[in-house]
Design a protein around this motif. Structure first.
Motif, PDB file in Angstrom:
ATOM      1  N   LEU A  13       0.818  -1.212   0.000  1.00 44.13           N
ATOM      2  CA  LEU A  13       0.000   0.000   0.000  1.00 44.13           C
ATOM      3  C   LEU A  13       0.851   1.261   0.000  1.00 44.13           C
ATOM      4  O   LEU A  13       0.488   2.264  -0.623  1.00 44.13           O
ATOM      5  CB  LEU A  13      -0.946  -0.013   1.196  1.00 44.13           C
ATOM      6  CG  LEU A  13      -2.037  -1.091   1.147  1.00 44.13           C
ATOM      7  CD1 LEU A  13      -2.851  -1.082   2.431  1.00 44.13           C
ATOM      8  CD2 LEU A  13      -2.945  -0.888  -0.067  1.00 44.13           C
ATOM      9  N   GLN A  16       2.010   1.703  -3.555  1.00 42.88           N
ATOM     10  CA  GLN A  16       0.877   2.113  -4.387  1.00 42.88           C
ATOM     11  C   GLN A  16       0.486   3.558  -4.097  1.00 42.88           C
ATOM     12  O   GLN A  16       0.180   4.333  -5.017  1.00 42.88           O
ATOM     13  CB  GLN A  16      -0.312   1.179  -4.147  1.00 42.88           C
ATOM     14  CG  GLN A  16      -1.492   1.402  -5.085  1.00 42.88           C
ATOM     15  CD  GLN A  16      -1.308   0.740  -6.437  1.00 42.88           C
ATOM     16  OE1 GLN A  16      -0.208   0.298  -6.756  1.00 42.88           O
ATOM     17  NE2 GLN A  16      -2.362   0.689  -7.217  1.00 42.88           N
ATOM     18  N   ALA A  17       0.500   3.933  -2.834  1.00 35.94           N
ATOM     19  CA  ALA A  17       0.157   5.308  -2.472  1.00 35.94           C
ATOM     20  C   ALA A  17       1.190   6.293  -3.015  1.00 35.94           C
ATOM     21  O   ALA A  17       0.842   7.378  -3.500  1.00 35.94           O
ATOM     22  CB  ALA A  17       0.050   5.436  -0.950  1.00 35.94           C
ATOM     23  N   THR A  20       0.548   6.725  -6.613  1.00 33.38           N
ATOM     24  CA  THR A  20      -0.678   7.490  -6.800  1.00 33.38           C
ATOM     25  C   THR A  20      -0.424   8.982  -6.635  1.00 33.38           C
ATOM     26  O   THR A  20      -0.857   9.800  -7.459  1.00 33.38           O
ATOM     27  CB  THR A  20      -1.746   7.023  -5.792  1.00 33.38           C
ATOM     28  OG1 THR A  20      -2.066   5.652  -6.044  1.00 33.38           O
ATOM     29  CG2 THR A  20      -3.002   7.864  -5.898  1.00 33.38           C
ATOM     30  N   VAL A  21       0.288   9.351  -5.592  1.00 38.39           N
ATOM     31  CA  VAL A  21       0.600  10.770  -5.362  1.00 38.39           C
ATOM     32  C   VAL A  21       1.415  11.327  -6.525  1.00 38.39           C
ATOM     33  O   VAL A  21       1.146  12.425  -7.035  1.00 38.39           O
ATOM     34  CB  VAL A  21       1.351  10.946  -4.023  1.00 38.39           C
ATOM     35  CG1 VAL A  21       1.896  12.367  -3.897  1.00 38.39           C
ATOM     36  CG2 VAL A  21       0.431  10.614  -2.858  1.00 38.39           C
ATOM     37  N   LEU A 207      -0.367   4.990 -13.619  1.00 41.82           N
ATOM     38  CA  LEU A 207       0.673   4.805 -12.612  1.00 41.82           C
ATOM     39  C   LEU A 207       2.023   4.452 -13.232  1.00 41.82           C
ATOM     40  O   LEU A 207       3.046   4.496 -12.551  1.00 41.82           O
ATOM     41  CB  LEU A 207       0.259   3.709 -11.633  1.00 41.82           C
ATOM     42  CG  LEU A 207      -1.002   4.006 -10.824  1.00 41.82           C
ATOM     43  CD1 LEU A 207      -1.386   2.800  -9.971  1.00 41.82           C
ATOM     44  CD2 LEU A 207      -0.825   5.234  -9.951  1.00 41.82           C
ATOM     45  N   GLY A 337      -7.431  -0.987   0.531  1.00 39.67           N
ATOM     46  CA  GLY A 337      -6.589   0.156   0.203  1.00 39.67           C
ATOM     47  C   GLY A 337      -6.297   0.233  -1.284  1.00 39.67           C
ATOM     48  O   GLY A 337      -6.274   1.323  -1.872  1.00 39.67           O
ATOM     49  N   ARG A 338      -6.070  -0.917  -1.897  1.00 37.27           N
ATOM     50  CA  ARG A 338      -5.826  -0.953  -3.347  1.00 37.27           C
ATOM     51  C   ARG A 338      -7.025  -0.415  -4.104  1.00 37.27           C
ATOM     52  O   ARG A 338      -6.884   0.385  -5.038  1.00 37.27           O
ATOM     53  CB  ARG A 338      -5.530  -2.399  -3.752  1.00 37.27           C
ATOM     54  CG  ARG A 338      -5.280  -2.635  -5.230  1.00 37.27           C
ATOM     55  CD  ARG A 338      -5.004  -4.127  -5.466  1.00 37.27           C
ATOM     56  NE  ARG A 338      -4.682  -4.421  -6.848  1.00 37.27           N
ATOM     57  CZ  ARG A 338      -5.573  -4.679  -7.796  1.00 37.27           C
ATOM     58  NH1 ARG A 338      -6.878  -4.697  -7.465  1.00 37.27           N
ATOM     59  NH2 ARG A 338      -5.195  -4.938  -9.043  1.00 37.27           N
ATOM     60  N   LEU A 341      -7.250   3.467  -3.670  1.00 36.55           N
ATOM     61  CA  LEU A 341      -6.243   4.216  -4.405  1.00 36.55           C
ATOM     62  C   LEU A 341      -6.519   4.194  -5.910  1.00 36.55           C
ATOM     63  O   LEU A 341      -6.332   5.213  -6.600  1.00 36.55           O
ATOM     64  CB  LEU A 341      -4.853   3.656  -4.106  1.00 36.55           C
ATOM     65  CG  LEU A 341      -4.344   3.901  -2.681  1.00 36.55           C
ATOM     66  CD1 LEU A 341      -3.096   3.063  -2.409  1.00 36.55           C
ATOM     67  CD2 LEU A 341      -4.053   5.383  -2.467  1.00 36.55           C
ATOM     68  N   VAL A 344      -9.274   6.638  -6.702  1.00 32.05           N
ATOM     69  CA  VAL A 344      -8.793   8.021  -6.698  1.00 32.05           C
ATOM     70  C   VAL A 344      -8.116   8.356  -8.027  1.00 32.05           C
ATOM     71  O   VAL A 344      -8.385   9.395  -8.639  1.00 32.05           O
ATOM     72  CB  VAL A 344      -7.825   8.251  -5.518  1.00 32.05           C
ATOM     73  CG1 VAL A 344      -7.125   9.606  -5.641  1.00 32.05           C
ATOM     74  CG2 VAL A 344      -8.572   8.161  -4.188  1.00 32.05           C
ATOM     75  N   VAL A 345      -7.228   7.461  -8.482  1.00 25.97           N
ATOM     76  CA  VAL A 345      -6.525   7.709  -9.742  1.00 25.97           C
ATOM     77  C   VAL A 345      -7.500   7.753 -10.911  1.00 25.97           C
ATOM     78  O   VAL A 345      -7.462   8.669 -11.749  1.00 25.97           O
ATOM     79  CB  VAL A 345      -5.456   6.620  -9.983  1.00 25.97           C
ATOM     80  CG1 VAL A 345      -4.870   6.746 -11.381  1.00 25.97           C
ATOM     81  CG2 VAL A 345      -4.350   6.730  -8.953  1.00 25.97           C
TER      82      VAL A 345
END
Length: 399
Positions: A13, A16-17, A20-21, A207, A337-338, A341, A344-345
């Motif tokens: 996570l 991945q986060a 994502t950011v 990503l 969480g996956r 995220l 969001v993307v």
């Protein structure tokens, strides 16, 4: 065991986060998706290498005529592709091209229709590419030779739909860089195999393309000013490169040019009707990824391997570990969480969620198998052609 499982889930996570950011930050700085001015669209030449075989071909071509009204279209069809010629002939006729038929002409038909508002369409019939020459690039070079220096050469795959605002983003990218490239996204498929392909692209494209400085381009959709493309030699110097996207990116960068990665999507529809078709498609993509990595500096290879090769092993570790320990908590946390995220993307970049939970999960779990397949099996099927690949510039047809 529980500490190890929680650590693996947390690592997944966190990575991945971080991606994502980085992707969202890059998207915020990318050229805006805007409606382009009519005079700018009029200078765009939409060049589409066409090969029949997909049931959605005609719909995709027609959709682009509508969304990119005002641009000039050049459709490149193989001489021996009778179905492809029939498809473009139907479209040319239905758009008011009079009695001229692409199926009846030896090389080219140009159509401006019966009025100024009709699409400007040119159909070019292309001979087979010689052995060792990339068939797509062989089609593109003659089309480039007929363009004016002040036009924009936009390469668009025949299964790809380009929204007008995404064209605006590409044109905005050309104000910043030598080449502007798009961001692929798949529309929902009709079979389980199509959904796996769709989720592989939709969950990885933003990503992958956005966080890092461009090392290649999205070959399904990219644009350059004709003068800039001619300045790097056009396609002639790279005709013997199998991966056209990597070859074009390399030619631009070797010539001192720059690449702008836009964050505006192009929508793709590809029929994947069997497990064999799915495996062949992913095998080709993974072999091309292997060719890309072979040409990168060690630091870039390490970064790509960590950022994009770590997730599937961690996911497998948490999945198997949770099952063996009968502790579902880490797996539930990872999957939740996956999902969040990716939502969001998708919503920020594509404007809507593209996530299908089960196909998404399966597509990630099988990635190591596809990667291994691409590394060891060097023969690919590319639509109607089969090639034995030894290097990016060393391939030959298998008869």
């Amino acid at each position: 065991m529980s500490h190890w499982l929680r650590g693996a889930a947390a690592g997944y996570l966190a990575l991945q986060a971080g991606k994502t950011v980085a992707a969202l930050r890059a998207a915020s700085r990318a050229p805006a998706a805007v409606e382009p001015a009519d005079e700018d669209v009029a200078r765009v030449v939409v060049v589409q290498p066409i090969l029949s075989g997909d049931p959605g071909l005609e719909d995709a071509l027609r959709d682009n005529l509508l969304s990119l009204a005002g641009a000039r279209f050049v459709w490149l069809v193989d001489e021996d592709d009778a179905e492809g010629r029939r498809v473009v002939d139907r479209i040319v006729r239905s758009n008011g091209s009079g009695d001229m038929s692409a199926a009846d002409l030896p090389l080219t038909v140009r159509s401006n229709g019966s009025g100024d508002s009709a699409p400007r369409i040119e159909v070019r019939l292309c001979p087979p590419a010689p052995d060792g020459v990339n068939p797509k690039l062989a089609k593109l070079q003659p089309a480039l030779e007929d363009c004016a220096d002040d036009e924009v050469f936009l390469v668009l795959d025949d299964d790809t739909r380009l929204p007008r605002t995404s064209l605006g983003a590409l044109l905005g990218g050309l104000d910043r860089a030598t080449l502007a490239t798009g961001l692929p996204a798949y529309l929902p498929g009709r079979t389980p195999w199509a959904r796996l392909v769709e989720q592989f692209v939709d969950n990885n494209a933003a990503l992958t393309y956005l966080p890092m400085a461009p090392v290649t381009i999205n070959g399904m959709c990219w644009a350059m000013r004709v003068a800039d493309l001619r300045a790097v030699g056009g396609f002639t110097p790279i005709l013997r490169n199998l991966t056209d996207d990597l070859a074009v990116a390399g030619a631009v960068q070797r010539g001192g040019g720059t690449i702008c990665q836009t964050a505006s999507p192009q929508w793709i529809t590809t029929t994947v009707d069997s497990p064999g078709h799915y495996v062949r498609l992913l095998h080709r993509w993974m072999l091309f990824a292997d060719l890309l990595l072979r040409r990168q500096p060690l630091g870039t290879v390490a970064a790509i391997s960590v950022l994009h090769g770590t997730h599937p092993p961690l996911l497998w570790a948490v999945l198997v570990g949770s099952a063996r320990a009968r502790r579902p908590g880490p797996l539930v946390a990872l999957l939740g969480g996956r999902w969040l995220l990716l939502q969001v993307v998708h919503r920020r970049v594509y404007g809507r969620s593209l996530h299908a939970p089960l196909p998404s999960l399966v597509s990630e779990l099988v990635q190591p198998a596809h990667l291994g397949h691409g590394a060891v099996q060097r023969t690919i099927r590319w639509r109607t052609r089969i090639y034995r690949v030894r290097a990016d510039d060393d391939f030959s047809p298998v008869r």
